[in-house]
Write an enzyme that holds these catalytic residues in place. Structure first.
Site, PDB file in Angstrom:
ATOM      1  N   ASN A  56       1.063  -1.221  -0.086  1.00 43.81           N
ATOM      2  CA  ASN A  56      -0.230  -0.243  -0.025  1.00 43.81           C
ATOM      3  C   ASN A  56       1.214   1.611  -0.206  1.00 43.81           C
ATOM      4  OD1 ASN A  56      -1.711   1.890   0.877  1.00 43.81           O
ATOM      5  ND2 ASN A  56      -2.735   1.208   1.858  1.00 43.81           N
ATOM      6  N   LYS A  74       3.509   0.610   2.997  1.00 40.21           N
ATOM      7  CA  LYS A  74       2.998  -0.127   4.198  1.00 40.21           C
ATOM      8  C   LYS A  74       2.960  -1.412   3.538  1.00 40.21           C
ATOM      9  CE  LYS A  74      -0.698   2.554   6.589  1.00 40.21           C
ATOM     10  NZ  LYS A  74      -2.221   2.691   6.016  1.00 40.21           N
ATOM     11  N   ARG A 116      -2.523  -1.606  -3.489  1.00 42.47           N
ATOM     12  CA  ARG A 116      -3.235  -0.864  -3.218  1.00 42.47           C
ATOM     13  C   ARG A 116      -3.272   0.285  -4.003  1.00 42.47           C
ATOM     14  NH1 ARG A 116      -4.133   3.934   0.574  1.00 42.47           N
ATOM     15  NH2 ARG A 116      -6.721   4.200   0.040  1.00 42.47           N
ATOM     16  N   HIS A 118     -12.294   4.548  -0.296  1.00 42.28           N
ATOM     17  CA  HIS A 118     -12.346   3.411   0.055  1.00 42.28           C
ATOM     18  C   HIS A 118     -12.977   2.432  -0.051  1.00 42.28           C
ATOM     19  CE1 HIS A 118     -11.981   7.212   3.519  1.00 42.28           C
ATOM     20  NE2 HIS A 118     -10.914   6.650   3.306  1.00 42.28           N
ATOM     21  N   ARG A 120      -9.905  17.365   5.876  1.00 42.52           N
ATOM     22  CA  ARG A 120     -10.504  17.029   4.730  1.00 42.52           C
ATOM     23  C   ARG A 120     -11.818  18.561   5.311  1.00 42.52           C
ATOM     24  NH1 ARG A 120      -9.333  12.365   1.797  1.00 42.52           N
ATOM     25  NH2 ARG A 120      -8.039  11.758   3.768  1.00 42.52           N
ATOM     26  N   GLU A 166     -15.509   2.618  15.022  1.00 42.42           N
ATOM     27  CA  GLU A 166     -14.669   1.458  15.329  1.00 42.42           C
ATOM     28  C   GLU A 166     -14.625   2.067  16.631  1.00 42.42           C
ATOM     29  OE1 GLU A 166     -11.348  -1.187  14.139  1.00 42.42           O
ATOM     30  OE2 GLU A 166     -11.961  -0.529  12.526  1.00 42.42           O
ATOM     31  N   ASN A 167     -14.045   3.135  17.132  1.00 46.93           N
ATOM     32  CA  ASN A 167     -13.659   3.086  18.763  1.00 46.93           C
ATOM     33  C   ASN A 167     -14.397   4.512  19.566  1.00 46.93           C
ATOM     34  OD1 ASN A 167     -11.076   1.320  18.651  1.00 46.93           O
ATOM     35  ND2 ASN A 167     -10.020   3.007  17.620  1.00 46.93           N
ATOM     36  N   GLU A 206      -8.559  -3.777   4.918  1.00 44.40           N
ATOM     37  CA  GLU A 206      -8.396  -3.772   3.674  1.00 44.40           C
ATOM     38  C   GLU A 206      -6.995  -4.575   3.386  1.00 44.40           C
ATOM     39  OE1 GLU A 206      -7.753   0.263   4.140  1.00 44.40           O
ATOM     40  OE2 GLU A 206      -8.870   1.351   2.535  1.00 44.40           O
TER      41      GLU A 206
HETATM   42  P1  AMP Z   1      -7.765   6.214  11.635  1.00 46.63           P
HETATM   43  O1  AMP Z   1      -7.601   7.247  10.410  1.00 46.63           O
HETATM   44  O2  AMP Z   1      -8.894   4.864  10.873  1.00 46.63           O
HETATM   45  O3  AMP Z   1      -6.538   5.254  11.944  1.00 46.63           O
HETATM   46  O4  AMP Z   1      -8.697   6.343  12.057  1.00 46.63           O
HETATM   47  C1  AMP Z   1      -8.022   7.822  12.975  1.00 46.63           C
HETATM   48  C2  AMP Z   1      -9.153   9.244  13.688  1.00 46.63           C
HETATM   49  O5  AMP Z   1      -9.860   7.509  14.561  1.00 46.63           O
HETATM   50  C3  AMP Z   1      -8.155   9.916  14.792  1.00 46.63           C
HETATM   51  O6  AMP Z   1      -9.077  10.843  14.999  1.00 46.63           O
HETATM   52  C4  AMP Z   1      -8.082   9.082  16.040  1.00 46.63           C
HETATM   53  O7  AMP Z   1      -8.188  10.126  16.869  1.00 46.63           O
HETATM   54  C5  AMP Z   1      -9.672   8.492  16.253  1.00 46.63           C
HETATM   55  N1  AMP Z   1      -9.608   7.400  17.110  1.00 46.63           N
HETATM   56  C6  AMP Z   1      -8.894   6.420  17.178  1.00 46.63           C
HETATM   57  N2  AMP Z   1      -9.003   5.518  18.407  1.00 46.63           N
HETATM   58  C7  AMP Z   1     -10.371   6.274  19.282  1.00 46.63           C
HETATM   59  C8  AMP Z   1     -10.473   6.151  20.576  1.00 46.63           C
HETATM   60  N3  AMP Z   1      -9.915   4.968  21.101  1.00 46.63           N
HETATM   61  N4  AMP Z   1     -10.951   7.143  21.123  1.00 46.63           N
HETATM   62  C9  AMP Z   1     -11.653   8.270  19.740  1.00 46.63           C
HETATM   63  N5  AMP Z   1     -11.354   8.366  18.512  1.00 46.63           N
HETATM   64  C10 AMP Z   1     -10.216   7.416  18.337  1.00 46.63           C
END
Ligand code: AMP
Length: 413
Positions: free
Chosen positions: A7, A14, A90, A179, A240, A333-334, A383
């Protein structure tokens, strides 16, 4: 079959080496700040990870380092490059040419090059990755997996912009989305979690990370998505702006005296959560500041959730309903607080979050309440797995490499 998944980003590379039959992640790593003096290379699985300061003038150097680390040193994963059966790349932009993943030949390379105008940093980096792999592993087959191909099913009413038609004919200006590999993966997995054929479902998929996009997937077919000609369109993101009144662009250029490159930079790198909060593009920092009462951080948080909510409404209208809403990536997810804000007030649409399930941690899981007509599901995206699986399937079908159709999604660590 061992597949090396590459990627290549504008300044990063990556990779993962996976064995699909054994469902095993053999090695992974990342080369960062490729082309700068501070380049470094992280290689190996968690406990064996090594971080190496390394000179990498370009992606060609990065690939050479990756192959060396895979076959030698303390975190080596294989004895020789002969153990790599195929490479999956990718590619960000596949334009109108690619509605699925393809075996790479010179014609494919020429088209990826031609499409670089639409994704200059990414397609050029991917091409360097392809050329470097050809140089170091000339007899290993390679497959290109495009971020855009999943969205080639969009109908013209969804992919056309209401601009003079000649611009579409002349420059192929239209929505391509992005995506797509992530949306395809989480849609498939959501159907598996629901134990229903994807052909029977109306899904809204939400990739909410630093980059954000959503898609409407009607009976397994993508019918709309939020990213456009470029990944700048649609939802508010980390840096963005997403969709804004297009008249703002000439206004800012005129009043701030900005060039096209500068206004592009402003919309891509200085807007979104960062632009509104003035604190960070990282949602965690914005959340912390908002909880301490910072008003701009609170506004940024509100705007982000509202942006997702509006797309949910519009995709329900586009499909005439929805069976499940699927969330993925860092925020999806989080972040339980963001999920709570996104789904608050959607009860009249039959969408009800279960507060307790929303707070619980886990892997693939349903977080909607028993009374919710619409399921809400979290699926961690993968992915790399999709790229490896497409590579496997294409080689099996086109090159006759031994192996069968993989009937089950393996969960790579
Ligand atoms: P990604 O681009 O998928 O790596 O997502 C990055 C974003 O996910 C960033 O804005 C992080 O602050 C957010 N993020 C990751 N872990 C958490 C968490 N436990 N709580 C809130 N936001 C999170």
């Amino acid at each position: 079959m061992n597949v090396l998944v590459i990627n290549a980003g504008s300044s990063s590379l990556k990779y993962q080496l996976v064995n699909l039959e054994r469902k095993e992640l053999i090695a992974k790593g990342i080369c960062e700040r490729v082309g700068s003096n501070s380049a470094f290379h992280k290689h190996g699985l968690d406990e064996n990870e090594v971080v190496i300061d390394a000179k990498m003038a370009d992606h060609d150097d990065a690939i050479a380092l990756v192959l060396e680390s895979l076959t030698s040193g303390s975190a080596k994963a294989i004895d020789s490059l002969d153990e790599i059966d195929a490479v999956g790349h990718r590619i960000v932009q596949g334009g109108k040419y690619f509605d699925r993943s393809v075996l790479i030949d010179e014609d494919v390379v020429a088209k990826i090059d031609e499409l670089a105008e639409l994704a200059p940093l990414h397609n050029k980096a991917a091409l360097m990755g392809i050329r470097a792999c050809q140089k170091h592993m000339p007899s290993v087959p390679m497959v290109a997996v495009f971020d855009t191909s999943f969205f080639q099913t969009l109908p013209p009413k969804a992919y056309m912009y209401p601009l003079p038609y000649e611009l579409y004919e002349k420059y192929a200006i239209r929505k391509y989305g992005a995506h797509g590999t992530s949306h395809r993966y989480i849609a498939e997995r959501a159907a598996a979690v629901l134990d229903e054929p994807i052909e029977d479902l109306k899904l809204i998929t939400c990739h909410l990370g630093n980059g954000c996009s959503m898609a409407a997937i009607d009976h397994g077919v993508a019918v709309d998505t939020s990213m456009g000609l470029t990944p700048l369109d649609g939802l508010m993101m980390g840096t963005r702006c997403g969709a804004i009144d297009p008249a703002i662009v000439p206004f800012i250029m005129e009043h701030e005296g900005l060039s096209t490159a500068e206004v592009n930079d402003l919309m891509n790198k200085k807007s979104g959560l960062l632009g509104i909060s003035g604190i960070s593009n990282d949602l965690r920092s914005v959340r912390d500041a908002s909880e301490k009462g910072d008003e701009r951080a609170m506004l940024a948080y509100d705007m982000y959730s509202n942006s997702v909510k509006k797309y949910i409404g519009s995709y329900i209208a586009v499909m005439g309903g929805v069976d499940a809403i699927v969330l993925t990536a860092g925020v999806g997810e989080n972040c339980k607080k963001m999920r709570r804000m996104i789904f608050s007030g959607l009860q009249p649409l039959g969408i009800i979050l279960d507060e307790e399930k929303n707070r619980a941690r886990g892997f693939e899981r349903e977080i909607s309440s028993e009374n919710s007509q619409v399921k809400i599901i979290i699926i961690p995206t993968n992915e790399e797995y999709m790229i490896a699986r497409d590579t496997y399937d294409i080689l099996h079908e086109k090159v006759g490499v031994e192996g069968g159709v993989l009937d089950e999604v393996p969960m790579l660590a």
